[in-house]
Motif scaffolding. Structure first.
Motif, short mmCIF file in Angstrom:
data_model
loop_
_atom_site.label_atom_id
_atom_site.label_comp_id
_atom_site.label_asym_id
_atom_site.label_seq_id
_atom_site.Cartn_x
_atom_site.Cartn_y
_atom_site.Cartn_z
N ASN A 5 -35.67 39.15 107.64
CA ASN A 5 -35.52 39.04 106.08
C ASN A 5 -35.63 37.60 105.76
OD1 ASN A 5 -34.92 39.06 103.47
ND2 ASN A 5 -33.73 40.70 103.44
N GLU A 86 -44.39 51.65 104.84
CA GLU A 86 -43.55 50.93 105.75
C GLU A 86 -43.99 49.18 105.53
OE1 GLU A 86 -41.14 50.53 109.85
OE2 GLU A 86 -42.74 51.72 109.94
N CYS A 90 -42.05 46.19 104.37
CA CYS A 90 -41.32 45.03 104.92
C CYS A 90 -41.81 43.71 104.36
CB CYS A 90 -41.78 44.90 106.46
SG CYS A 90 -40.88 46.28 107.21
N SER A 94 -39.93 40.42 102.77
CA SER A 94 -40.12 39.15 103.31
C SER A 94 -40.46 38.09 102.18
CB SER A 94 -41.25 39.38 104.33
OG SER A 94 -41.56 37.99 104.67
N GLU A 117 -34.99 44.91 108.33
CA GLU A 117 -35.64 45.90 109.04
C GLU A 117 -34.92 46.48 110.08
OE1 GLU A 117 -39.59 44.47 110.56
OE2 GLU A 117 -39.73 43.07 108.89
N THR A 120 -34.45 49.40 107.87
CA THR A 120 -35.73 49.91 107.30
C THR A 120 -36.42 50.99 108.37
OG1 THR A 120 -36.95 48.16 107.10
CG2 THR A 120 -35.97 48.79 105.18
N ALA A 121 -36.43 50.40 109.69
CA ALA A 121 -37.28 50.66 110.61
C ALA A 121 -36.84 52.33 111.26
CB ALA A 121 -37.27 49.86 111.81
#
Length: 310
Positions: A5, A86, A90, A94, A117, A120-121
């Motif tokens: 991030n 996704e 991301c 960022s 992430e 989120t991943a």
């Protein structure tokens, strides 16, 4: 809870930020009346952050099970769409911008509260699992529940604790509670939606469960596991900040009530119908949570207390 991030939010939201967040609020309130009820007990700006998180969850779910599937996209195309979502998420986390309003709002919150992430991943991995997996092993089930529910609880916890000082021991208790509450929510939903998931989507989430021969013993084993999750989550409630505690208490109370009603419903009935909590009961639980009361100790209910089956 921070993964990749590149920057944290600073300053007031722009007009575009505000419009994106308004869109996310509309999405989540139209999709979930129970969530809308609970979110009203969150203080701002926590409420908006949580709505931004859940709106992205709903958007991803629509790609996997909703309009994308109903548009007769094949599994490969649906996978490409969820991969693209996704990637866009991301990028928004960022750089702080997306042309997709829901993704933009999520990125705004992620940068503000420190979601990376690492959370989120696993979420998107579980979304992809829904495209190809119809039956789970114990290992894939645990991974799916973590990615689809526990990390969402951790995202919300990041919003709850922004700018809050807590000890490492307090944080560990809250993280444990958030994960177990998320897991309980997901497992309760799986049990409530047993018939629809199997009949409409051809899925059987619980390992080793055949919906066509679902038994009381199997139901009680699942509910015992859910009871453990709810017990651990309940123990963490007093440590939550005032700005979020009442809403989480309400969510816990609603799902404890639903769990009790599932226990009172025969396994053979659960395999072909859906149990819900009646609105007057929801209102009673909400009133108690609004007054700051923790849920009373759980007790065994009887079917005469107003079970509603739809």
């Amino acid at each position: 809870m921070n993964g990749k991030n590149s920057g944290r939010w600073s300053g007031d939201p722009s007009l575009y930020d505000r419009v994106a967040m308004e869109a996310s609020s509309v999405v989540i309130r139209r999709y979930s009346t129970s969530f809308g009820l609970a979110s009203r007990l969150l203080a701002q700006p926590v409420r908006q952050d949580v709505e931004n998180i859940y709106a992205l969850v709903r958007l991803a779910d629509e790609v996997v099970d909703g309009v994308a599937a109903s548009a007769e996209l094949d599994p490969d195309e649906i996978t490409r769409r969820i991969d693209a979502l996704e990637s866009e998420t991301c990028e928004a986390m960022s750089c702080g911008y997306s042309t997709n309003l829901v993704v933009h709002a999520f990125g705004w919150t992620a940068r503000r509260v420190g979601i990376g992430e690492d959370l989120t991943a696993p979420f998107f991995r579980s979304m992809r699992a829904d495209i190809v997996e119809t039956r789970h092993t114990p290992e894939s089930f645990d991974d799916y529940v973590y990615g689809s529910a526990e990390v969402v609880g951790l995202m919300c916890l990041a919003a709850f604790l922004r700018d809050r000082r807590v000890t490492e021991a307090q944080r560990a208790t809250l993280v444990d509670g958030a994960r177990h509450l998320g897991a309980a929510f997901q497992k309760i939903n799986f049990l409530r939606d047993l018939a629809a998931d199997f009949g409409t989507l051809g899925r059987s989430y619980f390992p080793g469960i055949d919906v066509t021969t679902f038994t009381e013993v199997e139901k009680e084993r699942i509910l015992a596991d859910i009871d453990d999750d709810l017990r651990i989550a309940r123990a963490s409630l007093p440590g939550l900040p005032d700005s979020s505690r009442r809403a989480v208490v309400l969510a816990q109370g609603l799902f404890e009530e639903l769990s009790d009603r599932l226990r009172d419903t025969p396994a053979s009935v659960l395999a072909r119908t859906r149990v819900r909590v009646p609105n007057p009961v929801k209102a009673r639980i909400a009133a108690g949570a609004a007054l700051g009361r923790l849920p009373p100790p759980r007790r065994k209910r009887t079917p005469a207390e107003g079970d509603t089956i739809e």
